[in-house]
Design a protein around this motif. Structure first.
Motif, PDB file in Angstrom:
ATOM      1  N   VAL A  92      -2.166   5.509 -70.914  1.00 32.70           N
ATOM      2  CA  VAL A  92      -2.738   6.445 -71.885  1.00 32.70           C
ATOM      3  C   VAL A  92      -4.183   6.039 -72.168  1.00 32.70           C
ATOM      4  CG1 VAL A  92      -2.568   7.446 -74.189  1.00 32.70           C
ATOM      5  CG2 VAL A  92      -0.482   6.866 -72.927  1.00 32.70           C
ATOM      6  N   LEU A  93      -5.093   6.991 -72.000  1.00 32.99           N
ATOM      7  CA  LEU A  93      -6.508   6.763 -72.249  1.00 32.99           C
ATOM      8  C   LEU A  93      -6.984   7.697 -73.352  1.00 32.99           C
ATOM      9  CD1 LEU A  93      -5.948   6.452 -68.981  1.00 32.99           C
ATOM     10  CD2 LEU A  93      -8.416   6.102 -68.907  1.00 32.99           C
ATOM     11  N   LEU A  94      -8.005   7.275 -74.080  1.00 30.28           N
ATOM     12  CA  LEU A  94      -8.673   8.157 -75.032  1.00 30.28           C
ATOM     13  C   LEU A  94      -9.840   8.818 -74.330  1.00 30.28           C
ATOM     14  CD1 LEU A  94      -9.146   9.294 -77.910  1.00 30.28           C
ATOM     15  CD2 LEU A  94     -10.617   7.289 -78.311  1.00 30.28           C
ATOM     16  N   SER A  95      -9.840  10.144 -74.297  1.00 31.37           N
ATOM     17  CA  SER A  95     -10.961  10.890 -73.725  1.00 31.37           C
ATOM     18  C   SER A  95     -11.962  11.181 -74.834  1.00 31.37           C
ATOM     19  CB  SER A  95     -10.461  12.191 -73.098  1.00 31.37           C
ATOM     20  OG  SER A  95     -11.522  12.871 -72.467  1.00 31.37           O
ATOM     21  N   ILE A  96     -13.181  10.723 -74.650  1.00 26.68           N
ATOM     22  CA  ILE A  96     -14.217  10.871 -75.668  1.00 26.68           C
ATOM     23  C   ILE A  96     -15.202  11.933 -75.224  1.00 26.68           C
ATOM     24  CG2 ILE A  96     -16.022   9.687 -76.975  1.00 26.68           C
ATOM     25  CD1 ILE A  96     -14.547   7.059 -76.380  1.00 26.68           C
ATOM     26  N   GLY A  97     -15.335  12.984 -76.024  1.00 27.06           N
ATOM     27  CA  GLY A  97     -16.278  14.054 -75.702  1.00 27.06           C
ATOM     28  C   GLY A  97     -15.625  15.417 -75.733  1.00 27.06           C
ATOM     29  N   GLY A  98     -15.805  16.162 -74.644  1.00 22.02           N
ATOM     30  CA  GLY A  98     -15.321  17.534 -74.578  1.00 22.02           C
ATOM     31  C   GLY A  98     -16.445  18.517 -74.835  1.00 22.02           C
ATOM     32  N   TRP A  99     -16.193  19.764 -74.524  1.00 20.24           N
ATOM     33  CA  TRP A  99     -17.198  20.815 -74.673  1.00 20.24           C
ATOM     34  C   TRP A  99     -17.657  20.905 -76.130  1.00 20.24           C
ATOM     35  CZ3 TRP A  99     -20.033  23.438 -71.310  1.00 20.24           C
ATOM     36  CH2 TRP A  99     -20.715  24.585 -71.741  1.00 20.24           C
ATOM     37  N   GLY A 100     -18.953  20.827 -76.350  1.00 21.10           N
ATOM     38  CA  GLY A 100     -19.520  20.945 -77.689  1.00 21.10           C
ATOM     39  C   GLY A 100     -19.499  19.665 -78.489  1.00 21.10           C
ATOM     40  N   SER A 101     -19.025  18.565 -77.896  1.00 20.48           N
ATOM     41  CA  SER A 101     -18.980  17.276 -78.590  1.00 20.48           C
ATOM     42  C   SER A 101     -20.276  16.521 -78.305  1.00 20.48           C
ATOM     43  CB  SER A 101     -17.774  16.467 -78.116  1.00 20.48           C
ATOM     44  OG  SER A 101     -17.693  15.226 -78.793  1.00 20.48           O
ATOM     45  N   GLY A 102     -21.107  16.358 -79.322  1.00 17.98           N
ATOM     46  CA  GLY A 102     -22.432  15.787 -79.131  1.00 17.98           C
ATOM     47  C   GLY A 102     -22.556  14.349 -79.579  1.00 17.98           C
ATOM     48  N   GLY A 103     -23.805  13.910 -79.687  1.00 11.96           N
ATOM     49  CA  GLY A 103     -24.106  12.558 -80.115  1.00 11.96           C
ATOM     50  C   GLY A 103     -24.277  11.569 -78.984  1.00 11.96           C
ATOM     51  N   ALA A 145     -23.701  23.018 -73.513  1.00  8.62           N
ATOM     52  CA  ALA A 145     -22.629  22.990 -74.501  1.00  8.62           C
ATOM     53  C   ALA A 145     -23.158  23.015 -75.925  1.00  8.62           C
ATOM     54  CB  ALA A 145     -21.769  21.742 -74.289  1.00  8.62           C
ATOM     55  N   GLY A 146     -24.455  23.248 -76.075  1.00  9.15           N
ATOM     56  CA  GLY A 146     -25.037  23.331 -77.412  1.00  9.15           C
ATOM     57  C   GLY A 146     -25.204  21.991 -78.100  1.00  9.15           C
ATOM     58  N   ILE A 147     -25.316  20.912 -77.314  1.00  7.63           N
ATOM     59  CA  ILE A 147     -25.492  19.579 -77.895  1.00  7.63           C
ATOM     60  C   ILE A 147     -26.867  19.031 -77.527  1.00  7.63           C
ATOM     61  CG2 ILE A 147     -23.017  19.118 -77.823  1.00  7.63           C
ATOM     62  CD1 ILE A 147     -23.505  17.364 -75.352  1.00  7.63           C
ATOM     63  N   SER A 148     -27.250  17.933 -78.167  1.00  9.56           N
ATOM     64  CA  SER A 148     -28.545  17.311 -77.893  1.00  9.56           C
ATOM     65  C   SER A 148     -28.589  16.777 -76.467  1.00  9.56           C
ATOM     66  CB  SER A 148     -28.790  16.174 -78.883  1.00  9.56           C
ATOM     67  OG  SER A 148     -27.717  15.252 -78.851  1.00  9.56           O
ATOM     68  N   TYR A 149     -29.808  16.695 -75.931  1.00  8.15           N
ATOM     69  CA  TYR A 149     -29.974  16.223 -74.558  1.00  8.15           C
ATOM     70  C   TYR A 149     -31.379  15.676 -74.378  1.00  8.15           C
ATOM     71  CZ  TYR A 149     -32.758  20.414 -73.650  1.00  8.15           C
ATOM     72  OH  TYR A 149     -33.734  21.380 -73.694  1.00  8.15           O
ATOM     73  N   ALA A 150     -31.571  14.934 -73.284  1.00 11.93           N
ATOM     74  CA  ALA A 150     -32.882  14.382 -72.959  1.00 11.93           C
ATOM     75  C   ALA A 150     -32.962  14.174 -71.456  1.00 11.93           C
ATOM     76  CB  ALA A 150     -33.113  13.057 -73.689  1.00 11.93           C
ATOM     77  N   ALA A 151     -34.178  14.131 -70.944  1.00 10.40           N
ATOM     78  CA  ALA A 151     -34.376  13.944 -69.507  1.00 10.40           C
ATOM     79  C   ALA A 151     -33.829  12.600 -69.036  1.00 10.40           C
ATOM     80  CB  ALA A 151     -35.857  14.062 -69.166  1.00 10.40           C
ATOM     81  N   GLU A 152     -33.767  11.629 -69.951  1.00 10.84           N
ATOM     82  CA  GLU A 152     -33.318  10.279 -69.601  1.00 10.84           C
ATOM     83  C   GLU A 152     -31.796  10.116 -69.640  1.00 10.84           C
ATOM     84  OE1 GLU A 152     -37.304  10.641 -70.990  1.00 10.84           O
ATOM     85  OE2 GLU A 152     -35.453  10.944 -72.147  1.00 10.84           O
ATOM     86  N   ASP A 153     -31.069  11.178 -69.953  1.00 12.70           N
ATOM     87  CA  ASP A 153     -29.618  11.087 -70.137  1.00 12.70           C
ATOM     88  C   ASP A 153     -28.892  10.512 -68.922  1.00 12.70           C
ATOM     89  OD1 ASP A 153     -29.694  12.051 -72.699  1.00 12.70           O
ATOM     90  OD2 ASP A 153     -29.028  14.077 -72.196  1.00 12.70           O
ATOM     91  N   THR A 154     -29.298  10.919 -67.726  1.00 11.16           N
ATOM     92  CA  THR A 154     -28.594  10.459 -66.528  1.00 11.16           C
ATOM     93  C   THR A 154     -28.680   8.944 -66.379  1.00 11.16           C
ATOM     94  OG1 THR A 154     -28.903  12.563 -65.360  1.00 11.16           O
ATOM     95  CG2 THR A 154     -28.467  10.617 -64.011  1.00 11.16           C
ATOM     96  N   ASP A 155     -29.885   8.408 -66.538  1.00 12.13           N
ATOM     97  CA  ASP A 155     -30.045   6.954 -66.458  1.00 12.13           C
ATOM     98  C   ASP A 155     -29.293   6.258 -67.584  1.00 12.13           C
ATOM     99  OD1 ASP A 155     -31.640   7.192 -64.216  1.00 12.13           O
ATOM    100  OD2 ASP A 155     -33.516   7.161 -65.347  1.00 12.13           O
ATOM    101  N   ASN A 156     -29.348   6.843 -68.767  1.00 11.14           N
ATOM    102  CA  ASN A 156     -28.664   6.229 -69.913  1.00 11.14           C
ATOM    103  C   ASN A 156     -27.147   6.312 -69.785  1.00 11.14           C
ATOM    104  OD1 ASN A 156     -31.111   5.550 -71.087  1.00 11.14           O
ATOM    105  ND2 ASN A 156     -31.219   7.439 -72.293  1.00 11.14           N
TER     106      ASN A 156
END
Length: 342
Positions: A92-103, A145-156
């Motif tokens: 059993v794993l906890l899935s963190i996130g989902g559509w519209g889940s930001g931060g 998904a209507g959440i915050s984003y940045a160009a550096e997200d992939t590296d982060n």
């Protein structure tokens, strides 16, 4: 007496003889395969562990201070984890996130917050007795998904997966859910840190197009299953770490059928005719006027996808979500038989 002994010896050796004589036997094909079921916090059905190897509990979220985890409906999560007592094979794993889940973007961009979040992953794993963490950030560098984003997200994102792996250790599982198109994530970079990848090979189109076709036809949506797998491999994720996503729901045209409809409810629909696209290997329904109004999965299409993933040596199958199935488990039983055999 000697004949009796010879018969007993033959019976004992039969499984080993079959193993040696049958090329590509089921035993070899299904070794270490997984069936991952997403189980949601807002449904009440208790999953049957007989037909799954892993449950991803949806969802946890990045908290408001971007340094920890908030879990939806903790009582429901504890009920799911209790299944492990009688079914020790179950993870059993906890899935963190989902559509519209930001931060995620704010958290992953700051080394201190990212480290605190990773440490909280370990806390949650230990608190609930989890087997690992599944990250469902939809999607790094995108605001779809209507959440915050940045160009550096992939590296982060890569740094985040590294930090979580360091925090939870190598004995716990670290997985993720990814867009079918294989974008947003540096798969070659995260490969050393993750156990497997759940590809969301669904929601790629609306009527009059399929949303989860195996192969491309003139009715296929944006990305087919075959194309999604190729995109992930080209991006650097080994195919033996890829898990094929299956939808236990359909997408309607809003007029004849609601936009999202569980498979269990699709079986109750009237006034529509079922059709089969033999090129895409996908089912759909048309109304009395012949218009394509519903794209959905069936036991027939699932069997073909399971055959395909075994042929390609993929890790297994995943589905969203458990409660969309019928009470007697038509789809989940089909997935189990498709991956592990009857």
């Amino acid at each position: 007496m000697n004949s009796h002994k010879r018969l007993l010896k033959l019976i004992f050796l039969l499984p080993f003889l079959l193993w040696a004589l049958i090329p590509g036997s089921l035993f070899a094909k299904t070794k270490d395969k997984v069936i991952v079921a997403y189980v949601t916090s807002w449904t009440s059905v208790i999953p049957d562990p007989a037909y799954v190897t892993h449950i991803n509990y949806a969802f946890g979220h990045v908290n408001k201070t971007f340094d920890g985890i908030r879990v939806d409906n903790e009582a429901r999560l504890r009920d799911v984890i209790l299944l492990k007592k009688k079914h020790p094979h179950l993870k059993v794993l906890l899935s963190i996130g989902g559509w519209g889940s930001g931060g995620f973007s704010e958290m992953a961009a700051d080394p201190e917050r990212r480290g605190q979040f990773a440490a909280d992953c370990l806390r949650v794993v230990e608190l609930f007795g989890l087997d690992g963490i599944d990250i469902d950030w939809e999607y790094p560098t995108s605001n779809a998904a209507g959440i915050s984003y940045a160009a550096e997200d992939t590296d982060n994102f890569t740094l985040l997966m590294k930090d979580i792996r360091t925090a939870i250790g190598v004995e716990k599982l670290l997985t993720l859910a990814t867009a079918a198109n294989g974008k947003y994530i540096a798969f070659a970079s995260i490969n050393p840190f993750v156990d497997f990848v759940n590809i969301m090979t669904y929601d790629s189109g609306n009527p009059p197009f399929h949303h989860a076709s195996l192969f491309r036809s003139d009715k296929s949506g944006g990305v087919t299953c075959e194309e999604a797998i190729a995109a992930h491999v080209a991006a650097g994720m080994p195919i033996e770490k890829l898990v094929l996503g299956l939808p236990f729901y359909g997408r309607g045209n809003k007029t004849d059928v609601k936009t999202f409809i569980d498979y269990r409810d699709i079986l109750q629909l009237e006034g529509l005719e079922r059709k089969w696209d033999d090129v895409a290997k996908a089912d759909y329904m048309v109304n009395k006027g012949g218009d394509f109004v519903l794209t959905f999965e069936t036991p027939e299409s699932i069997r073909l996808k399971c055959e395909y993933l075994l042929q390609r040596n993929m890790k297994g199958a995943m589905y969203w979500e458990y409660a969309g199935d019928t009470n007697d488990g038509i789809l989940r039983k089909t997935v189990f038989e498709g991956v592990f055999g009857k």
